[in-house]
Design an enzyme around this catalytic site. Structure first.
Site, PDB file in Angstrom:
ATOM      1  N   GLY A  31       0.830  -1.199   0.000  1.00 60.94           N
ATOM      2  CA  GLY A  31       0.000   0.000   0.000  1.00 60.94           C
ATOM      3  C   GLY A  31       0.859   1.241   0.000  1.00 60.94           C
ATOM      4  O   GLY A  31       2.095   1.168   0.092  1.00 60.94           O
TER       5      GLY A  31
ATOM      6  N   SER B 161       0.755  -1.234   7.696  1.00 55.68           N
ATOM      7  CA  SER B 161       1.442  -1.825   8.852  1.00 55.68           C
ATOM      8  C   SER B 161       0.445  -2.283   9.912  1.00 55.68           C
ATOM      9  O   SER B 161       0.592  -3.362  10.497  1.00 55.68           O
ATOM     10  CB  SER B 161       2.429  -0.820   9.460  1.00 55.68           C
TER      11      SER B 161
ATOM     12  N   THR C 241      13.193  -3.368   9.659  1.00 46.88           N
ATOM     13  CA  THR C 241      14.323  -3.215   8.735  1.00 46.88           C
ATOM     14  C   THR C 241      14.808  -1.778   8.646  1.00 46.88           C
ATOM     15  O   THR C 241      15.789  -1.496   7.956  1.00 46.88           O
ATOM     16  CB  THR C 241      13.918  -3.683   7.326  1.00 46.88           C
TER      17      THR C 241
ATOM     18  N   HIS D 260       5.025   2.700  16.421  1.00 51.10           N
ATOM     19  CA  HIS D 260       4.875   1.305  15.995  1.00 51.10           C
ATOM     20  C   HIS D 260       5.104   0.354  17.169  1.00 51.10           C
ATOM     21  O   HIS D 260       4.363  -0.606  17.360  1.00 51.10           O
ATOM     22  CB  HIS D 260       5.890   0.992  14.881  1.00 51.10           C
TER      23      HIS D 260
ATOM     24  N   GLU E  90      13.337  -7.626  16.327  1.00 50.75           N
ATOM     25  CA  GLU E  90      14.670  -7.780  15.750  1.00 50.75           C
ATOM     26  C   GLU E  90      14.880  -6.625  14.770  1.00 50.75           C
ATOM     27  O   GLU E  90      14.107  -6.454  13.831  1.00 50.75           O
ATOM     28  CB  GLU E  90      14.791  -9.109  14.994  1.00 50.75           C
TER      29      GLU E  90
ATOM     30  N   ASP F 273       8.648  -5.581   8.515  1.00 47.64           N
ATOM     31  CA  ASP F 273       8.204  -4.238   8.173  1.00 47.64           C
ATOM     32  C   ASP F 273       9.442  -3.326   8.043  1.00 47.64           C
ATOM     33  O   ASP F 273       9.997  -2.903   9.043  1.00 47.64           O
ATOM     34  CB  ASP F 273       7.262  -3.725   9.264  1.00 47.64           C
TER      35      ASP F 273
END
Length: 399
Positions: free
Chosen positions: A228, A235, A253, A270, A281, A300
């Site tokens: 999107g 998310s 990431t 988030h 992680e 994400d």
């Protein structure tokens, strides 16, 4: 053990009186829901609601055989007249067990919020768990075996479902039925889609279910791609798909950016909305994680992974790209796609849709746009489920 759902809605019902919201406006006919109440084998009534006798009659049942009425809500009793012939409504103290003349055993399950949950065992040994609105079991550690059926507030408390899964109370064959449904989620296909992502389902008022009977449990896709535009809700959609599962590994990431307070605020927002049981992680080394067995993986996002991959390959520079950058990037993408193809754990990945508007003014940006399009297409090819999120609305492209 037969369970008739006399109602499946929130305490105020659905639609709510005088509520102008879109969900209430479309809650008509079979989508309208009275306050939740369960009739078990005609002998046990869990929660006494207005119009219970009429609801039972519409479902082809009578309350004349009810020998026990138990309440789950925090209040002490119904604020309306008790139907003629029904015993006085009460509740079982937490941790205590009650044996009915019908042979059913009822144990009160402590909640993490006001109210009482009930574990009902039939004379044949089938197990039903019914939880109050907004409630989840408190201090669940281990369960002897999975419940045959769980009837709970799945929409408001997906973390409770995750807790039960972690404790062994919900297994692959457990029938998870969502009740106490309010106007938080539009009814119809959108409600069904969200519940299926959690391995649950909803049924209309008046439905009779047989506990332990074989049925199709909603399948949770093993690999899902959610794409999107910016601030589309992609998310949040990805997180919703896993909030009913324990021990999720959230792979961020994006990393950190020293001195960038706006980026830090995004990361914090988030992190704050993720369940506390999730582990984070911060890495772009996705292939090793995808090759491992383990709990569900939420990535994400792929666009930030590609940014890192292009940085490593020197792909922003035209000369480097021509000499070795393109080859290095292709190899790294191929490694990622192969890892997704062979993944055995549940994977939900988020990416961005770009290139639908203005053409970037420099070669490096155009290269990123093109490579992200290729990456998204290759990743989607390996996923059983693909969603496009637009203006907060999820459109199913595959699955």
């Amino acid at each position: 053990m037969d369970v008739t759902l006399l109602g499946t809605g929130a305490p105020e019902g659905l639609p709510r009186p005088d509520c102008p919201c879109a969900a209430c406006a479309t809650a008509r006919g079979s989508r309208a829901r009275a306050a939740t109440a369960l009739l078990v084998d005609g002998a046990l009534l869990l929660d006494l609601t207005p119009g219970a006798a009429l609801a039972a009659a519409r479902a082809g049942h009578s309350l004349s055989g009810v020998r026990q009425v138990l309440l789950t809500h925090p209040h002490d009793g119904p604020a309306f007249d008790l139907p003629a012939g029904l015993p006085t409504a009460g509740r079982v103290p937490d941790g205590r067990e009650l044996t009915l003349i019908s042979g059913h055993r009822v144990r009160a399950v402590p909640m993490d919020s006001p109210g009482t949950g009930y574990e009902v065992t039939s004379p044949e040994g089938l197990h039903l768990l019914y939880l109050p609105p907004g409630g989840a079991p408190a201090g669940v550690t281990g369960v002897r075996r999975p419940y045959d059926m769980v009837v709970a507030d799945v929409v408001a408390r997906p973390d409770g479902l995750a807790r039960l899964r972690a404790a062994g109370g919900v297994g692959p064959a457990t029938d998870v039925v969502a009740v106490h449904l309010d106007h938080d989620v539009p009814s119809g296909r959108e409600l069904d889609r969200r519940l299926a992502a959690a391995g649950a389902r909803a049924v209309p008022d008046g439905t009779t279910l047989t506990v332990g009977e074989y049925h199709d449990v909603p399948g949770v896709p093993r690999r899902t791609l959610v794409t999107g535009g910016a601030r589309s809700g992609k998310s949040l959609e990805a997180e919703r798909r896993l909030e009913g599962f324990p021990g999720v590994v959230y792979v961020a990431t994006g990393g950190t950016r020293n001195g960038d307070t706006e980026w830090a605020a995004r990361v914090t927002a988030h992190r704050d909305r993720r369940p506390a049981s999730w582990r984070t992680e911060e890495t772009c080394e996705l292939a090793p994680l995808l090759r491992q067995d383990g709990p569900p993986l939420l990535i994400d996002c792929l666009s930030l992974w590609l940014t890192d991959a292009m940085d490593r390959a020197g792909a922003w520079d035209d000369d480097t790209w021509a000499k070795a950058g393109e080859r290095e990037l292709r190899e790294r993408v191929a490694e990622l796609i192969a890892a997704v193809r062979g993944a055995t754990r549940t994977v939900v990945a988020v990416t961005n849709e770009v290139g639908a508007g203005i053409v970037p003014g420099d070669a490096g940006s155009r290269r990123f746009r093109d490579e992200l399009g290729r990456l998204n297409a290759a990743f989607a090819d390996e996923c059983e489920h693909v969603l496009l999120v637009v203006a907060g609305q999820a459109l199913v492209l595959r699955g």
